[in-house]
Design an enzyme around this catalytic site. Structure first.
Site, mmCIF file in Angstrom:
data_model
loop_
_atom_site.group_PDB
_atom_site.id
_atom_site.type_symbol
_atom_site.label_atom_id
_atom_site.label_comp_id
_atom_site.label_asym_id
_atom_site.label_seq_id
_atom_site.Cartn_x
_atom_site.Cartn_y
_atom_site.Cartn_z
ATOM 1 N N CYS A 96 -47.297 16.955 -24.219
ATOM 2 C CA CYS A 96 -48.022 16.457 -25.103
ATOM 3 C C CYS A 96 -47.447 15.462 -25.805
ATOM 4 O O CYS A 96 -46.291 15.622 -26.706
ATOM 5 C CB CYS A 96 -48.813 17.623 -25.806
ATOM 6 N N CYS A 248 -53.087 8.883 -27.409
ATOM 7 C CA CYS A 248 -52.690 10.060 -26.456
ATOM 8 C C CYS A 248 -51.516 9.381 -25.702
ATOM 9 O O CYS A 248 -51.277 8.389 -24.879
ATOM 10 C CB CYS A 248 -53.780 10.145 -25.403
HETATM 11 O O1 PYC Z 1 -50.735 12.750 -26.806
HETATM 12 O O2 PYC Z 1 -50.527 13.394 -24.745
HETATM 13 C C1 PYC Z 1 -51.010 13.291 -25.912
HETATM 14 C C2 PYC Z 1 -52.234 14.467 -25.922
HETATM 15 C C3 PYC Z 1 -52.638 15.354 -24.912
HETATM 16 C C4 PYC Z 1 -53.590 15.843 -25.401
HETATM 17 C C5 PYC Z 1 -53.909 15.517 -26.803
HETATM 18 N N1 PYC Z 1 -52.855 14.546 -26.974
#
Ligand code: PYC
Length: 334
Positions: A96, A248
């Protein structure tokens, strides 16, 4: 208040942070003993014997669909600072990105790291983390790649959607072919089309490599924009059903792999990825044969320090488990 914890568990302490608006709850003390093996083995011990801790921490009423948990563990390698297992309201994540930036902020807050680089073990592989002088944090991610391009899906209400399948520590379907405005006011439509894309992937049996389920959907818009401080804006539907408030980290890594595969982004060139709410990650990559090694940089802020309290008279003391919880199905690796 009764403090009722399984016998082998000391008071369990955690620190909350957010990275570009997306929360991370990092367990810093009192977690279960998962042994000293590789993280990929320890996540299976956690999954099968201590899943109560995941549901207690990140599902309602303490958590929510948007919360990601991070369990800090002793590393298995002498040169690593720690190991970490990530989890959410429905299961375990191999890696993550926003969570890793949150873990760096947490380690900094605890005085466990100072400006510099460290090795962090995750179930998806080792990542290098870096704390910068100005408080920002970076992670050099696991090798990422575009697996398939030009994949056509038939959605129920939005027609055909063409996109790529890519890996950045988690599996993503990434599309610019969504005909939606990426802005917060359009959240219901963005969620609806992403859910239909996910349903179409399942109905058509389309997966990542080795049949891995594609759990994240990424809608992208590469501009032009009024604001000049980013190159692209995304909407990410996370496995638990909520959208990522941050750009993300694993999603930006998967996107960099697609841009690299198209020849649209060169090694070491900076890509500024904005989220739905406008928070920004900076990304770049090193070429590694058929794959790339992305480095993602962002900001995280510590927001609370807490202790887990449970009560035998509370029917939801270990959280509310929903029908979408699939902790037993999701492998925490590529
Ligand atoms: O930042 O990789 C990320 C992530 C995955 C799910 C929520 N954030």
């Amino acid at each position: 208040m009764n403090l009722h914890l399984p016998d082998d568990i000391a008071p369990l302490e955690y620190i909350d942070s957010h990275t570009g608006g997306e929360p991370t709850r990092t367990v810093i003390a009192g977690g279960p003993d998962l042994g000293s093996g590789p993280l990929i083995e320890r996540v299976e011990i956690f999954r099968h014997h201590h899943d109560w801790l995941r549901t207690a921490l990140v599902t309602e009423p303490r958590g929510s669909e948007v919360m990601v948990g991070a369990l800090l563990l002793p590393p298995s390698k002498p040169d690593a600072i720690a190991g970490v297992i990530y989890f959410d309201n429905i299961g375990y994540l191999g890696m993550c990105g926003h969570g890793t930036i949150g873990v760096v902020a947490t380690l900094d807050f605890l005085g466990k790291i100072s400006v510099g680089t460290y090795l962090l073990e995750t179930p998806a592989g080792d990542v290098q983390i870096e704390l910068w002088e100005d408080g920002r944090a970076s992670f050099r991610n696991v090798p990422s790649y575009r697996y398939q391009t030009g994949v056509t899906l038939r959605t129920k209400s939005f027609g055909e959607v063409v996109g790529d399948i890519a890996y950045g520590g988690n599996w993503f379907f990434i599309t610019a072919d969504h005909r939606q405005e990426i802005r917060l006011a359009n959240l219901p439509q963005l969620t609806a089309i992403s859910q239909e894309i996910k349903q179409a992937l399942a109905a058509e049996g389309i997966t990542g490599q080795q049949g891995r389920q594609i759990e994240h959907i990424q809608l992208v818009n590469d501009g032009p924009f009024d604001r000049g401080d980013f190159d692209s804006q995304n909407f990410i539907l996370c496995p638990g059903g909520e959208y990522d408030r941050s750009p993300c980290g694993t999603g930006t890594s998967a996107r960099l792999a697609c841009l690299a595969a198209e020849g649209w982004l060169q090694p070491e060139q900076t890509w500024r990825q904005a989220s739905l709410i406008g928070s920004i990650f900076e990304g770049s990559y090193e070429a590694a044969g058929e794959r790339i090694i992305p480095t993602i940089t962002g900001n995280a802020y510590v927001t609370a320090r807490s202790q887990l309290l449970t009560s035998p008279s509370d029917p939801y003391t270990y959280g509310i488990r929903t029908s979408t919880d699939h902790r037993h199905e999701r492998p925490a690796c590529e």
